[in-house]
Design a protein around this motif. Sequence first.
Motif, PDB file in Angstrom:
ATOM      1  N   ARG A  38      17.502  74.964 -49.065  1.00  0.00           N
ATOM      2  CA  ARG A  38      18.393  74.055 -48.348  1.00  0.00           C
ATOM      3  C   ARG A  38      19.089  74.833 -47.256  1.00  0.00           C
ATOM      4  O   ARG A  38      19.568  75.942 -47.480  1.00  0.00           O
ATOM      5  N   LYS A  39      19.126  74.241 -46.086  1.00  0.00           N
ATOM      6  CA  LYS A  39      19.806  74.885 -44.976  1.00  0.00           C
ATOM      7  C   LYS A  39      21.304  74.928 -45.251  1.00  0.00           C
ATOM      8  O   LYS A  39      21.922  73.918 -45.564  1.00  0.00           O
ATOM      9  N   GLU A  40      21.878  76.137 -45.164  1.00  0.00           N
ATOM     10  CA  GLU A  40      23.314  76.266 -45.339  1.00  0.00           C
ATOM     11  C   GLU A  40      24.029  75.754 -44.095  1.00  0.00           C
ATOM     12  O   GLU A  40      23.615  76.035 -42.973  1.00  0.00           O
ATOM     13  N   GLY A  91      27.624  66.357 -41.277  1.00  0.00           N
ATOM     14  CA  GLY A  91      26.484  66.566 -42.166  1.00  0.00           C
ATOM     15  C   GLY A  91      26.874  67.167 -43.492  1.00  0.00           C
ATOM     16  O   GLY A  91      26.354  66.779 -44.544  1.00  0.00           O
ATOM     17  N   GLN A  92      27.793  68.147 -43.463  1.00  0.00           N
ATOM     18  CA  GLN A  92      28.244  68.776 -44.695  1.00  0.00           C
ATOM     19  C   GLN A  92      28.937  67.772 -45.608  1.00  0.00           C
ATOM     20  O   GLN A  92      28.718  67.745 -46.820  1.00  0.00           O
ATOM     21  N   GLU A 127      22.175  65.472 -41.998  1.00  0.00           N
ATOM     22  CA  GLU A 127      22.855  66.462 -42.844  1.00  0.00           C
ATOM     23  C   GLU A 127      22.734  67.877 -42.283  1.00  0.00           C
ATOM     24  O   GLU A 127      23.651  68.685 -42.406  1.00  0.00           O
ATOM     25  N   THR A 128      21.618  68.197 -41.673  1.00  0.00           N
ATOM     26  CA  THR A 128      21.390  69.550 -41.160  1.00  0.00           C
ATOM     27  C   THR A 128      21.728  69.683 -39.685  1.00  0.00           C
ATOM     28  O   THR A 128      21.482  70.731 -39.080  1.00  0.00           O
ATOM     29  N   GLY A 129      22.295  68.632 -39.080  1.00  0.00           N
ATOM     30  CA  GLY A 129      22.727  68.717 -37.698  1.00  0.00           C
ATOM     31  C   GLY A 129      21.627  68.590 -36.674  1.00  0.00           C
ATOM     32  O   GLY A 129      21.849  68.813 -35.488  1.00  0.00           O
TER      33      GLY A 129
END
Length: 275
Positions: A3-5, A17-18, A49-51
Amino acid sequence: MNRKELDPEASPGAEFGQRLRTLRDERGWTQDELGVRMGCSGTHISAVETGRRPPTARFAASADRALGTGDQFERRSRAVRNTALLEGFPEYVKHEGVAVEIRLFNMGIIPGLLQTSEYAQALTRGDVRRGAITPEQADERVSFLAKRQASLTRPGPPMVLVVMDESCIRRPIGGSGVMDAQLASLIDFAELPNTVLQVAPFDMGERRPFNLPVNLLTLVDRSMVAYAETHAQGHVDRESAAVLPLLTAYHQLQAESLSQAASVAMINEVRKGTP
Protein backbone atom coordinates in the motif's frame (compact mmCIF):
# COMPACT_ATOMS: atom_id res chain seq x y z
CA MET A 1 -0.52 -6.33 0.04
CA ASN A 2 1.65 -3.32 -0.81
CA ARG A 3 0.00 0.00 0.00
CA LYS A 4 1.30 3.40 -0.90
CA GLU A 5 2.12 5.35 2.24
CA LEU A 6 0.42 8.73 2.31
CA ASP A 7 1.64 11.99 3.81
CA PRO A 8 -1.50 13.96 4.69
CA GLU A 9 0.59 17.12 5.04
CA ALA A 10 1.88 16.91 1.47
CA SER A 11 -1.23 18.50 -0.05
CA PRO A 12 -4.99 18.86 0.43
CA GLY A 13 -5.44 15.96 -2.00
CA ALA A 14 -3.19 13.70 0.07
CA GLU A 15 -5.09 14.68 3.22
CA PHE A 16 -8.38 13.85 1.52
CA GLY A 17 -7.08 10.46 0.38
CA GLN A 18 -5.66 9.59 3.78
CA ARG A 19 -8.93 10.42 5.52
CA LEU A 20 -10.93 8.40 3.00
CA ARG A 21 -8.68 5.38 3.46
CA THR A 22 -8.75 5.65 7.27
CA LEU A 23 -12.56 5.69 7.45
CA ARG A 24 -12.84 2.88 4.91
CA ASP A 25 -10.40 0.75 6.92
CA GLU A 26 -12.29 1.44 10.14
CA ARG A 27 -15.40 -0.05 8.58
CA GLY A 28 -13.52 -3.04 7.19
CA TRP A 29 -14.51 -2.27 3.61
CA THR A 30 -12.42 -2.97 0.56
CA GLN A 31 -12.04 -0.32 -2.11
CA ASP A 32 -14.49 -2.24 -4.29
CA GLU A 33 -17.04 -2.40 -1.46
CA LEU A 34 -16.83 1.32 -0.86
CA GLY A 35 -17.06 1.85 -4.60
CA VAL A 36 -20.35 -0.06 -4.73
CA ARG A 37 -21.74 2.13 -1.96
CA MET A 38 -20.59 5.28 -3.76
CA GLY A 39 -21.55 4.27 -7.28
CA CYS A 40 -18.02 4.13 -8.69
CA SER A 41 -15.26 1.58 -9.19
CA GLY A 42 -12.72 0.38 -6.66
CA THR A 43 -10.06 1.62 -9.06
CA HIS A 44 -11.50 5.13 -8.76
CA ILE A 45 -11.40 4.85 -4.95
CA SER A 46 -7.76 3.74 -5.12
CA ALA A 47 -6.80 6.65 -7.39
CA VAL A 48 -8.32 9.20 -5.01
CA GLU A 49 -6.85 7.57 -1.90
CA THR A 50 -3.33 7.66 -3.35
CA GLY A 51 -3.63 11.18 -4.74
CA ARG A 52 -3.50 10.13 -8.38
CA ARG A 53 -6.95 11.56 -9.03
CA PRO A 54 -8.45 14.65 -7.39
CA PRO A 55 -11.89 14.26 -5.78
CA THR A 56 -14.73 15.96 -7.59
CA ALA A 57 -17.61 17.59 -5.71
CA ARG A 58 -19.83 14.67 -6.75
CA PHE A 59 -17.32 12.11 -5.50
CA ALA A 60 -16.98 13.92 -2.17
CA ALA A 61 -20.76 14.09 -1.68
CA SER A 62 -21.03 10.36 -2.42
CA ALA A 63 -18.27 9.65 0.11
CA ASP A 64 -20.11 11.65 2.77
CA ARG A 65 -23.31 9.69 2.14
CA ALA A 66 -21.61 6.29 2.13
CA LEU A 67 -19.50 6.97 5.20
CA GLY A 68 -22.03 9.04 7.13
CA THR A 69 -19.66 11.99 7.54
CA GLY A 70 -22.07 14.89 7.03
CA ASP A 71 -20.33 17.32 4.67
CA GLN A 72 -16.78 16.55 5.82
CA PHE A 73 -15.54 15.32 2.45
CA GLU A 74 -17.37 18.02 0.53
CA ARG A 75 -15.50 20.65 2.56
CA ARG A 76 -12.19 18.85 2.11
CA SER A 77 -12.73 18.56 -1.63
CA ARG A 78 -13.21 22.33 -1.90
CA ALA A 79 -9.77 22.79 -0.34
CA VAL A 80 -8.32 20.42 -2.95
CA ARG A 81 -9.93 22.28 -5.84
CA ASN A 82 -9.22 25.77 -4.51
CA THR A 83 -5.50 25.47 -3.86
CA ALA A 84 -3.23 27.26 -6.33
CA LEU A 85 -0.49 24.66 -5.86
CA LEU A 86 -0.21 21.56 -8.00
CA GLU A 87 -0.70 18.17 -6.40
CA GLY A 88 2.72 16.92 -5.28
CA PHE A 89 4.40 20.33 -5.22
CA PRO A 90 4.10 20.90 -1.43
CA GLU A 91 5.76 17.51 -0.93
CA TYR A 92 8.64 18.57 -3.17
CA VAL A 93 9.04 21.88 -1.32
CA LYS A 94 9.44 20.04 2.00
CA HIS A 95 12.49 18.29 0.52
CA GLU A 96 13.71 21.50 -1.10
CA GLY A 97 13.78 23.26 2.27
CA VAL A 98 16.36 20.81 3.67
CA ALA A 99 18.33 19.96 0.51
CA VAL A 100 22.09 20.51 0.42
CA GLU A 101 22.13 20.92 -3.38
CA ILE A 102 19.43 22.21 -5.71
CA ARG A 103 19.68 21.85 -9.48
CA LEU A 104 17.14 23.62 -11.68
CA PHE A 105 16.44 23.96 -15.38
CA ASN A 106 13.67 26.19 -16.67
CA MET A 107 12.24 27.39 -19.97
CA GLY A 108 10.21 30.48 -20.77
CA ILE A 109 10.15 32.05 -17.31
CA ILE A 110 12.72 32.63 -14.57
CA PRO A 111 12.77 29.77 -12.03
CA GLY A 112 10.60 30.55 -9.01
CA LEU A 113 13.45 30.54 -6.51
CA LEU A 114 15.11 33.37 -8.46
CA GLN A 115 12.04 35.50 -9.17
CA THR A 116 11.66 38.97 -7.71
CA SER A 117 8.31 39.59 -6.01
CA GLU A 118 7.32 42.01 -8.78
CA TYR A 119 8.09 39.45 -11.48
CA ALA A 120 6.15 36.76 -9.60
CA GLN A 121 3.20 39.11 -9.12
CA ALA A 122 3.17 39.96 -12.83
CA LEU A 123 2.94 36.27 -13.68
CA THR A 124 0.09 35.64 -11.26
CA ARG A 125 -1.80 38.72 -12.46
CA GLY A 126 -1.66 37.26 -15.94
CA ASP A 127 -3.12 33.98 -14.65
CA VAL A 128 -5.91 35.89 -12.89
CA ARG A 129 -6.77 37.85 -16.06
CA ARG A 130 -7.04 34.58 -17.99
CA GLY A 131 -9.32 33.13 -15.32
CA ALA A 132 -6.88 30.33 -14.53
CA ILE A 133 -6.73 31.24 -10.83
CA THR A 134 -8.51 33.56 -8.42
CA PRO A 135 -6.92 36.67 -6.87
CA GLU A 136 -6.77 34.76 -3.59
CA GLN A 137 -4.91 31.91 -5.25
CA ALA A 138 -2.52 34.42 -6.79
CA ASP A 139 -1.74 35.77 -3.33
CA GLU A 140 -1.22 32.21 -2.11
CA ARG A 141 1.31 31.52 -4.86
CA VAL A 142 3.33 34.65 -4.19
CA SER A 143 3.31 34.04 -0.42
CA PHE A 144 4.33 30.42 -0.87
CA LEU A 145 7.18 31.46 -3.17
CA ALA A 146 8.50 33.91 -0.56
CA LYS A 147 8.63 31.09 1.99
CA ARG A 148 10.57 28.90 -0.45
CA GLN A 149 13.06 31.66 -1.15
CA ALA A 150 13.61 32.21 2.58
CA SER A 151 15.03 28.70 2.85
CA LEU A 152 17.95 29.78 0.64
CA THR A 153 19.15 32.20 3.32
CA ARG A 154 19.05 29.72 6.19
CA PRO A 155 22.29 28.92 8.08
CA GLY A 156 24.31 26.55 5.91
CA PRO A 157 22.40 27.38 2.72
CA PRO A 158 22.26 24.85 -0.12
CA MET A 159 24.40 24.93 -3.23
CA VAL A 160 22.08 26.14 -6.00
CA LEU A 161 22.90 25.36 -9.63
CA VAL A 162 20.60 26.92 -12.21
CA VAL A 163 20.51 26.56 -15.99
CA MET A 164 17.98 28.73 -17.80
CA ASP A 165 17.01 28.50 -21.41
CA GLU A 166 17.78 31.77 -23.19
CA SER A 167 14.02 32.32 -23.54
CA CYS A 168 13.84 32.97 -19.78
CA ILE A 169 15.87 36.17 -20.00
CA ARG A 170 14.45 37.38 -23.33
CA ARG A 171 10.74 36.93 -22.62
CA PRO A 172 9.48 40.27 -21.19
CA ILE A 173 7.35 39.91 -18.08
CA GLY A 174 5.68 42.79 -16.24
CA GLY A 175 7.10 45.61 -18.39
CA SER A 176 10.62 46.96 -18.84
CA GLY A 177 11.09 48.10 -15.23
CA VAL A 178 10.10 44.77 -13.72
CA MET A 179 12.22 42.87 -16.23
CA ASP A 180 15.29 45.04 -15.74
CA ALA A 181 15.09 44.57 -11.96
CA GLN A 182 14.68 40.83 -12.45
CA LEU A 183 17.74 40.59 -14.67
CA ALA A 184 19.74 42.66 -12.20
CA SER A 185 18.66 40.24 -9.47
CA LEU A 186 19.96 37.33 -11.55
CA ILE A 187 23.36 38.98 -11.76
CA ASP A 188 23.40 39.44 -7.98
CA PHE A 189 22.43 35.78 -7.61
CA ALA A 190 25.39 34.72 -9.75
CA GLU A 191 27.78 36.54 -7.43
CA LEU A 192 26.79 34.53 -4.35
CA PRO A 193 29.35 31.99 -3.09
CA ASN A 194 26.88 29.08 -3.13
CA THR A 195 25.41 29.53 -6.61
CA VAL A 196 26.13 28.77 -10.26
CA LEU A 197 24.06 30.44 -12.98
CA GLN A 198 24.22 29.42 -16.65
CA VAL A 199 22.23 30.19 -19.77
CA ALA A 200 21.46 27.49 -22.34
CA PRO A 201 21.63 29.52 -25.59
CA PHE A 202 19.18 29.09 -28.43
CA ASP A 203 21.95 27.83 -30.71
CA MET A 204 22.37 24.76 -28.50
CA GLY A 205 19.52 23.38 -30.61
CA GLU A 206 18.97 19.66 -30.36
CA ARG A 207 21.93 19.27 -27.99
CA ARG A 208 19.76 20.54 -25.15
CA PRO A 209 18.76 17.35 -23.32
CA PHE A 210 15.56 18.65 -21.70
CA ASN A 211 12.34 19.93 -23.22
CA LEU A 212 10.60 20.30 -19.86
CA PRO A 213 11.61 21.96 -16.56
CA VAL A 214 13.76 19.86 -14.26
CA ASN A 215 14.17 20.05 -10.47
CA LEU A 216 16.79 17.84 -8.81
CA LEU A 217 17.60 17.84 -5.10
CA THR A 218 20.44 16.25 -3.16
CA LEU A 219 19.52 15.60 0.47
CA VAL A 220 21.76 15.43 3.53
CA ASP A 221 22.12 11.65 3.22
CA ARG A 222 23.18 12.15 -0.44
CA SER A 223 19.96 10.58 -1.72
CA MET A 224 18.30 12.45 -4.57
CA VAL A 225 14.81 13.68 -5.34
CA ALA A 226 13.43 14.64 -8.73
CA TYR A 227 10.32 16.67 -9.37
CA ALA A 228 8.43 17.00 -12.64
CA GLU A 229 4.98 18.25 -13.48
CA THR A 230 2.34 18.30 -16.16
CA HIS A 231 -0.27 21.03 -16.52
CA ALA A 232 -2.48 19.23 -13.98
CA GLN A 233 -0.20 17.45 -11.51
CA GLY A 234 3.31 17.35 -10.05
CA HIS A 235 5.21 14.19 -9.20
CA VAL A 236 8.06 13.56 -6.76
CA ASP A 237 10.40 10.65 -7.53
CA ARG A 238 13.09 9.24 -5.22
CA GLU A 239 13.82 6.05 -7.16
CA SER A 240 17.45 6.07 -8.31
CA ALA A 241 16.52 4.33 -11.56
CA ALA A 242 14.48 7.39 -12.51
CA VAL A 243 16.59 10.12 -10.91
CA LEU A 244 20.13 9.21 -11.97
CA PRO A 245 19.49 9.49 -15.74
CA LEU A 246 18.17 13.00 -15.10
CA LEU A 247 21.35 13.87 -13.20
CA THR A 248 23.49 12.60 -16.06
CA ALA A 249 21.50 14.66 -18.56
CA TYR A 250 21.80 17.71 -16.29
CA HIS A 251 25.59 17.40 -16.30
CA GLN A 252 25.48 17.25 -20.10
CA LEU A 253 23.28 20.36 -20.12
CA GLN A 254 25.78 22.25 -17.98
CA ALA A 255 28.66 21.24 -20.25
CA GLU A 256 26.83 22.55 -23.34
CA SER A 257 25.60 25.79 -21.71
CA LEU A 258 27.43 29.09 -21.48
CA SER A 259 29.85 29.57 -18.62
CA GLN A 260 28.66 31.70 -15.73
CA ALA A 261 30.77 34.63 -16.91
CA ALA A 262 29.40 34.37 -20.45
CA SER A 263 25.88 33.96 -19.08
CA VAL A 264 26.16 37.13 -16.99
CA ALA A 265 27.51 38.94 -20.04
CA MET A 266 24.48 37.84 -22.06
CA ILE A 267 22.12 39.00 -19.30
CA ASN A 268 23.84 42.40 -19.28
CA GLU A 269 23.46 42.61 -23.06
CA VAL A 270 19.75 41.90 -22.76
CA ARG A 271 19.44 44.63 -20.11
CA LYS A 272 21.06 47.09 -22.53
CA GLY A 273 18.78 46.01 -25.37
CA THR A 274 21.56 44.43 -27.37
CA PRO A 275 20.14 41.89 -29.86
